[in-house]
Design a protein around this motif. Structure first.
Motif, PDB file in Angstrom:
ATOM      1  N   ARG A  78     -36.034 -43.403 -42.856  1.00  0.00           N
ATOM      2  CA  ARG A  78     -36.081 -44.740 -42.255  1.00  0.00           C
ATOM      3  C   ARG A  78     -35.163 -45.673 -43.021  1.00  0.00           C
ATOM      4  O   ARG A  78     -35.185 -45.717 -44.254  1.00  0.00           O
ATOM      5  CB  ARG A  78     -37.512 -45.290 -42.281  1.00  0.00           C
ATOM      6  CG  ARG A  78     -38.561 -44.407 -41.642  1.00  0.00           C
ATOM      7  CD  ARG A  78     -38.420 -44.304 -40.142  1.00  0.00           C
ATOM      8  NE  ARG A  78     -38.733 -45.561 -39.472  1.00  0.00           N
ATOM      9  CZ  ARG A  78     -39.955 -45.928 -39.107  1.00  0.00           C
ATOM     10  NH1 ARG A  78     -40.995 -45.154 -39.383  1.00  0.00           N
ATOM     11  NH2 ARG A  78     -40.160 -47.064 -38.476  1.00  0.00           N
ATOM     12  N   MET A  79     -34.354 -46.437 -42.284  1.00  0.00           N
ATOM     13  CA  MET A  79     -33.490 -47.436 -42.900  1.00  0.00           C
ATOM     14  C   MET A  79     -34.294 -48.713 -43.124  1.00  0.00           C
ATOM     15  O   MET A  79     -34.831 -49.300 -42.185  1.00  0.00           O
ATOM     16  CB  MET A  79     -32.282 -47.729 -42.007  1.00  0.00           C
ATOM     17  CG  MET A  79     -31.388 -48.861 -42.519  1.00  0.00           C
ATOM     18  SD  MET A  79     -30.676 -48.545 -44.163  1.00  0.00           S
ATOM     19  CE  MET A  79     -29.468 -47.270 -43.732  1.00  0.00           C
ATOM     20  N   VAL A  80     -34.400 -49.133 -44.376  1.00  0.00           N
ATOM     21  CA  VAL A  80     -35.082 -50.380 -44.714  1.00  0.00           C
ATOM     22  C   VAL A  80     -34.089 -51.523 -44.539  1.00  0.00           C
ATOM     23  O   VAL A  80     -32.934 -51.434 -44.968  1.00  0.00           O
ATOM     24  CB  VAL A  80     -35.612 -50.339 -46.155  1.00  0.00           C
ATOM     25  CG1 VAL A  80     -36.273 -51.660 -46.525  1.00  0.00           C
ATOM     26  CG2 VAL A  80     -36.598 -49.184 -46.323  1.00  0.00           C
ATOM     27  N   LEU A 118     -30.450 -52.286 -45.955  1.00  0.00           N
ATOM     28  CA  LEU A 118     -30.556 -52.295 -47.414  1.00  0.00           C
ATOM     29  C   LEU A 118     -30.410 -50.893 -47.994  1.00  0.00           C
ATOM     30  O   LEU A 118     -29.470 -50.602 -48.702  1.00  0.00           O
ATOM     31  CB  LEU A 118     -31.894 -52.914 -47.840  1.00  0.00           C
ATOM     32  CG  LEU A 118     -32.138 -54.360 -47.384  1.00  0.00           C
ATOM     33  CD1 LEU A 118     -33.478 -54.862 -47.899  1.00  0.00           C
ATOM     34  CD2 LEU A 118     -31.005 -55.275 -47.825  1.00  0.00           C
ATOM     35  N   TRP A 119     -31.359 -49.994 -47.704  1.00  0.00           N
ATOM     36  CA  TRP A 119     -31.297 -48.638 -48.230  1.00  0.00           C
ATOM     37  C   TRP A 119     -32.108 -47.717 -47.320  1.00  0.00           C
ATOM     38  O   TRP A 119     -32.901 -48.166 -46.504  1.00  0.00           O
ATOM     39  CB  TRP A 119     -31.825 -48.559 -49.661  1.00  0.00           C
ATOM     40  CG  TRP A 119     -33.267 -48.947 -49.808  1.00  0.00           C
ATOM     41  CD1 TRP A 119     -34.368 -48.182 -49.518  1.00  0.00           C
ATOM     42  CD2 TRP A 119     -33.785 -50.214 -50.261  1.00  0.00           C
ATOM     43  NE1 TRP A 119     -35.524 -48.886 -49.768  1.00  0.00           N
ATOM     44  CE2 TRP A 119     -35.199 -50.124 -50.227  1.00  0.00           C
ATOM     45  CE3 TRP A 119     -33.191 -51.398 -50.707  1.00  0.00           C
ATOM     46  CZ2 TRP A 119     -36.012 -51.183 -50.613  1.00  0.00           C
ATOM     47  CZ3 TRP A 119     -33.997 -52.443 -51.086  1.00  0.00           C
ATOM     48  CH2 TRP A 119     -35.390 -52.329 -51.039  1.00  0.00           C
ATOM     49  N   THR A 120     -31.888 -46.433 -47.475  1.00  0.00           N
ATOM     50  CA  THR A 120     -32.620 -45.430 -46.705  1.00  0.00           C
ATOM     51  C   THR A 120     -33.810 -44.939 -47.511  1.00  0.00           C
ATOM     52  O   THR A 120     -33.693 -44.669 -48.707  1.00  0.00           O
ATOM     53  CB  THR A 120     -31.712 -44.242 -46.352  1.00  0.00           C
ATOM     54  OG1 THR A 120     -30.606 -44.719 -45.575  1.00  0.00           O
ATOM     55  CG2 THR A 120     -32.470 -43.202 -45.536  1.00  0.00           C
ATOM     56  N   GLU A 121     -34.949 -44.839 -46.844  1.00  0.00           N
ATOM     57  CA  GLU A 121     -36.166 -44.389 -47.516  1.00  0.00           C
ATOM     58  C   GLU A 121     -36.584 -43.052 -46.930  1.00  0.00           C
ATOM     59  O   GLU A 121     -36.704 -42.895 -45.713  1.00  0.00           O
ATOM     60  CB  GLU A 121     -37.282 -45.412 -47.328  1.00  0.00           C
ATOM     61  CG  GLU A 121     -38.478 -45.193 -48.224  1.00  0.00           C
ATOM     62  CD  GLU A 121     -38.172 -45.431 -49.692  1.00  0.00           C
ATOM     63  OE1 GLU A 121     -38.088 -44.408 -50.420  1.00  0.00           O
ATOM     64  OE2 GLU A 121     -38.024 -46.590 -50.111  1.00  0.00           O
ATOM     65  N   ARG A 122     -36.771 -42.065 -47.800  1.00  0.00           N
ATOM     66  CA  ARG A 122     -37.254 -40.744 -47.379  1.00  0.00           C
ATOM     67  C   ARG A 122     -38.767 -40.681 -47.595  1.00  0.00           C
ATOM     68  O   ARG A 122     -39.306 -41.272 -48.517  1.00  0.00           O
ATOM     69  CB  ARG A 122     -36.557 -39.656 -48.189  1.00  0.00           C
ATOM     70  CG  ARG A 122     -36.962 -38.248 -47.837  1.00  0.00           C
ATOM     71  CD  ARG A 122     -36.038 -37.252 -48.505  1.00  0.00           C
ATOM     72  NE  ARG A 122     -34.659 -37.447 -48.040  1.00  0.00           N
ATOM     73  CZ  ARG A 122     -33.596 -36.913 -48.629  1.00  0.00           C
ATOM     74  NH1 ARG A 122     -33.736 -36.183 -49.713  1.00  0.00           N
ATOM     75  NH2 ARG A 122     -32.400 -37.123 -48.140  1.00  0.00           N
ATOM     76  N   TRP A 123     -39.434 -39.946 -46.724  1.00  0.00           N
ATOM     77  CA  TRP A 123     -40.891 -39.852 -46.779  1.00  0.00           C
ATOM     78  C   TRP A 123     -41.315 -38.456 -47.236  1.00  0.00           C
ATOM     79  O   TRP A 123     -40.664 -37.458 -46.909  1.00  0.00           O
ATOM     80  CB  TRP A 123     -41.494 -40.159 -45.413  1.00  0.00           C
ATOM     81  CG  TRP A 123     -41.155 -41.541 -44.964  1.00  0.00           C
ATOM     82  CD1 TRP A 123     -40.032 -41.936 -44.291  1.00  0.00           C
ATOM     83  CD2 TRP A 123     -41.904 -42.731 -45.206  1.00  0.00           C
ATOM     84  NE1 TRP A 123     -40.043 -43.292 -44.091  1.00  0.00           N
ATOM     85  CE2 TRP A 123     -41.183 -43.808 -44.641  1.00  0.00           C
ATOM     86  CE3 TRP A 123     -43.124 -42.995 -45.843  1.00  0.00           C
ATOM     87  CZ2 TRP A 123     -41.638 -45.109 -44.688  1.00  0.00           C
ATOM     88  CZ3 TRP A 123     -43.574 -44.306 -45.890  1.00  0.00           C
ATOM     89  CH2 TRP A 123     -42.839 -45.340 -45.325  1.00  0.00           C
TER      90      TRP A 123
END
Length: 312
Positions: free
Chosen positions: A269-271, A166-171
Motif C-alpha cells: 500500500r502506498m502511504v 510518501l512511501w510504500t508499506e508492506r504488510w
C-alpha cells in the motif's frame, strides 16, 4: 448579498463561543470582553434567530435544537474565514509560531515522526500537533480535512482530495511465538485462527487479505492501536494480525511473536499525505508539505534516524 452585507459577521465568533462554552461568563472570558457585552451579543443572536439558543437547565445551560444544528456550520464557516483572511502569504520557519495538526495512525507516526521531528531544527517555534487517526475521521473526510492540516493514510481509503505519495508499506502476518503454525502460515491455518485488528472496513489490509485468499472473516478483537498488537499476540496461541512490516521488524526482536510474509495477492500500500484544497496556496502549508516530502525520501532510501539531509 445585500442581506449579508447588512449582517455583523463578527457575531459569528460570539456565536461560536456561546454555543461551545454554553455559558455567558465563560464565553466572555474566551472573547476577552466583559460579561455585559457577551450578554448583549446573546440577546442580539436570539433576536436574529428568533430562538433562545441557550436554554437554562437547573444551574447550567443546554443548547436548543436550533443551536445544536448550528454548531457544526458555525465552526466550518469560521474555519473557512480564518483560512481566507489569516492565510500566510509569506512563511519564514525561523520566526513562525504556527502549529501544524497532522492526523496519523500510530505506526505511521513512528516512521514519519522519527525523521520529521529532527528536521525541524530550522523552525524553532513551529509546533507539530499529531492527532490520532480514527474510523470516524475517515467516515467524514471532508470535515476531517478542514479540521487538520494534513492526514496520513494509504491510498485506496479516500479519494477526491489533493495528495502526495510518501512511501510504500508492506504488510506481514504476526502471531504469538507459542502459536502452532510450523514454519509457514498456510491459508488453511489462517482460516482456523482468529484475528486481532485495528480496523476491518472494506478498504483495510485485513479485508484485502480476506478477499485475495477467499478467507472467511474471523475477527474477534478490534483495538485502537497497531503498536499494542504484538503485546496482545504474545500471550495467544490462536490469534493472528496483519501489520506493517516496518513495525513488525522493530518489535520482533523484543520476543513473544513470529513474523510471516503475507501472500503475494496482498499488495503493498502506498502511504500518502492528504490535505484540503483550501491549503493549496498557503505558504506555510506548502513549506510543511515540502519538508514531509524530503524526509519521506529519507525513509524510502533507508536513512531513518539519521536526521535531515543537506539540501541539494
Amino acid at each position: 448579498m445585500d442581506d449579508l452585507a447588512r449582517l455583523d459577521l463578527n457575531m459569528l465568533t460570539a456565536l461560536r463561543a456561546l454555543l461551545e462554552e454554553r455559558s455567558v461568563s465563560r464565553a466572555a472570558a474566551r472573547l476577552g470582553v466583559g460579561q455585559p457585552a457577551a450578554s448583549s451579543a446573546l440577546q442580539r443572536l436570539r433576536t436574529h434567530f428568533d430562538d433562545p439558543l441557550l436554554v437554562r437547565s437547573g444551574n447550567t445551560f443546554e443548547l436548543s435544537a436550533l443551536a445544536a444544528s448550528l454548531l457544526g456550520a458555525v465552526e466550518q464557516a469560521l474555519a473557512t474565514a480564518e483560512e481566507i483572511f489569516l492565510r500566510e502569504t509569506r512563511f519564514d520557519p525561523k520566526t513562525s509560531t504556527r502549529t501544524f495538526r497532522i492526523m496519523v495512525a500510530d505506526v505511521a507516526l513512528v516512521g514519519l515522526g522519527e525523521l520529521l521531528i529532527p528536521a525541524m531544527t530550522d523552525a524553532p517555534e513551529v509546533r507539530l500537533d499529531f492527532v490520532a487517526l480514527t474510523d470516524a475521521a475517515i467516515r467524514d473526510i471532508e470535515q476531517t480535512l478542514r479540521a487538520v492540516d494534513a492526514l496520513v493514510v494509504p491510498r485506496g481509503i479516500i479519494a477526491g482530495f489533493p495528495a502526495m505519495d510518501l512511501w510504500t508499506e508492506r504488510w506481514v502476518f504476526m502471531v504469538g511465538e507459542r502459536a502452532a503454525v510450523g514454519s509457514r502460515l498456510t491459508k488453511q491455518r489462517l482460516e482456523q485462527m482468529t484475528w486481532i485488528t485495528t480496523y476491518h472496513g472494506g478498504t483495510s489490509p485485513v479485508a484485502a487479505t480476506f478477499e485475495a485468499w477467499n478467507i472467511r472473516s474471523r475477527i474477534r478483537v478490534t483495538v485502537p492501536s497497531y503498536v499494542v498488537l504484538p503485546m496482545l499476540l504474545a500471550s495467544s496461541t490462536e490469534h493472528v494480525a496483519i501489520v506493517q512490516e516496518s513495525l513488525a521488524r522493530r518489535l520482533e526482536p523484543l520476543g513473544g511473536v513470529r513474523v510471516f510474509p503475507a501472500p503475494p495477492e496482498a499488495a503493498d500500500r502506498m502511504v500518502a499525505l492528504w490535505w484540503h484544497p483550501t491549503h493549496e496556496r498557503d505558504a506555510g502549508h506548502a513549506w510543511l508539505r515540502q519538508r514531509i516530502l524530503e524526509v519521506s525520501e529519507d525513509r524510502r532510501e533507508g536513512r531513518a534516524g539519521r536526521g535531515r539531509r543537506d539540501p541539494p
